[in-house]
Design a protein around this motif. Sequence first.
Motif, mmCIF file in Angstrom:
data_model
loop_
_atom_site.group_PDB
_atom_site.id
_atom_site.type_symbol
_atom_site.label_atom_id
_atom_site.label_comp_id
_atom_site.label_asym_id
_atom_site.label_seq_id
_atom_site.Cartn_x
_atom_site.Cartn_y
_atom_site.Cartn_z
ATOM 1 N N THR A 1 0.834 -1.203 0.000
ATOM 2 C CA THR A 1 0.000 0.000 0.000
ATOM 3 C C THR A 1 0.867 1.251 0.000
ATOM 4 N N ARG A 2 1.943 1.231 0.780
ATOM 5 C CA ARG A 2 2.878 2.368 0.776
ATOM 6 C C ARG A 2 3.500 2.547 -0.608
ATOM 7 N N GLN A 3 3.835 1.437 -1.251
ATOM 8 C CA GLN A 3 4.420 1.540 -2.588
ATOM 9 C C GLN A 3 3.436 2.148 -3.588
ATOM 10 N N LEU A 4 2.167 1.814 -3.444
ATOM 11 C CA LEU A 4 1.156 2.439 -4.297
ATOM 12 C C LEU A 4 1.061 3.929 -4.013
ATOM 13 N N GLN A 5 1.020 4.294 -2.739
ATOM 14 C CA GLN A 5 0.893 5.697 -2.364
ATOM 15 C C GLN A 5 2.116 6.503 -2.789
ATOM 16 N N GLN A 6 3.290 5.903 -2.691
ATOM 17 C CA GLN A 6 4.535 6.596 -3.027
ATOM 18 C C GLN A 6 4.916 6.402 -4.490
ATOM 19 N N ARG A 7 4.089 5.677 -5.219
ATOM 20 C CA ARG A 7 4.263 5.446 -6.660
ATOM 21 C C ARG A 7 5.530 4.678 -6.977
#
Length: 303
Positions: free
Chosen positions: A157-163
């Motif tokens: 989820t963090r990777q999605l948010q941080q692109r």
Amino acid sequence: MSEVEQHTVPMDAPRLDQYLVGLLTGQSRNRVQRLIADGHVRVNDATARAGLRLRKGDRLSWELPPTAPTRLQPEAMDLRVLYEDDDLVVIDKPAGLVVHPGPGHATGTLVHGLLARAAGWSTIGGAERPGIVHRLDRDTSGLIVVARNDETHRALTRQLQQRVMTRRYRAIVVGEVADPAARIEAPIGRDVKHRQRMMVVAGGREAITEFVRLGVAGGHSLLQVSLTTGRTHQIRVHLAYIKHPVLGDPIYGRRSPLIARPALHAEALSLRHPRTGKLMTWRAAPPEDFELAWNSLSARTIR
């Protein structure tokens, strides 16, 4: 029930749910909205709406209830698994398969297939969405990653948010796209007249889509599309917004005799493995119905 946590807002913010998503690492916006709706979030000691505008000095408090065990029944499915380990699974989803249960889809979803494959999926998304980090529309084919545990779910989820996690799609669109490449920046929100639809609207959530034109044939174009954000129906909405709807899209365009669904396929997925930090990339070729649609417009084979 977890302990009550508190926070003082340091500056004005447009929406409570958006603010909390940034504050509660690893929690999706849907999960945060459910917490607010169920009364687990308070602003200045009072229950609040997800769209509440926050002011500097507002006092937030929240508690995270334990996730109820799922009551969904496993259903054996022949899933095309491209990668699997103790932390995550990457699946090439066929068109027509719904990702998780919802109205009108109580059984036969990808989640039911995951439960039949193994026990022990992440619980962050709630009892109806074990393992689900992101989703694909029912009629979109292609790559999706699911999490086996909560630690992996939070990291992805963090990777999605941080692109950090990137997703690339292939689409056939109506009309000959003039630009060889373009970037679409247009906010997306719910269509107030048709609640099942999304639309470009002032005040909507930030949405950025980029594309490269791969070919033109028979009054249609083949595009490679990349998502910078991940809003509901984003690619379909943005391409319709520039007057090049996805071929066969009954909601944002029109049905087509060439293909019985929107011609949209998630062809590539990249992420850093949460445990090893290794950059990993998977690719999946478009399915037969997609290739047949394009080949009927052009003599070229999709590569």
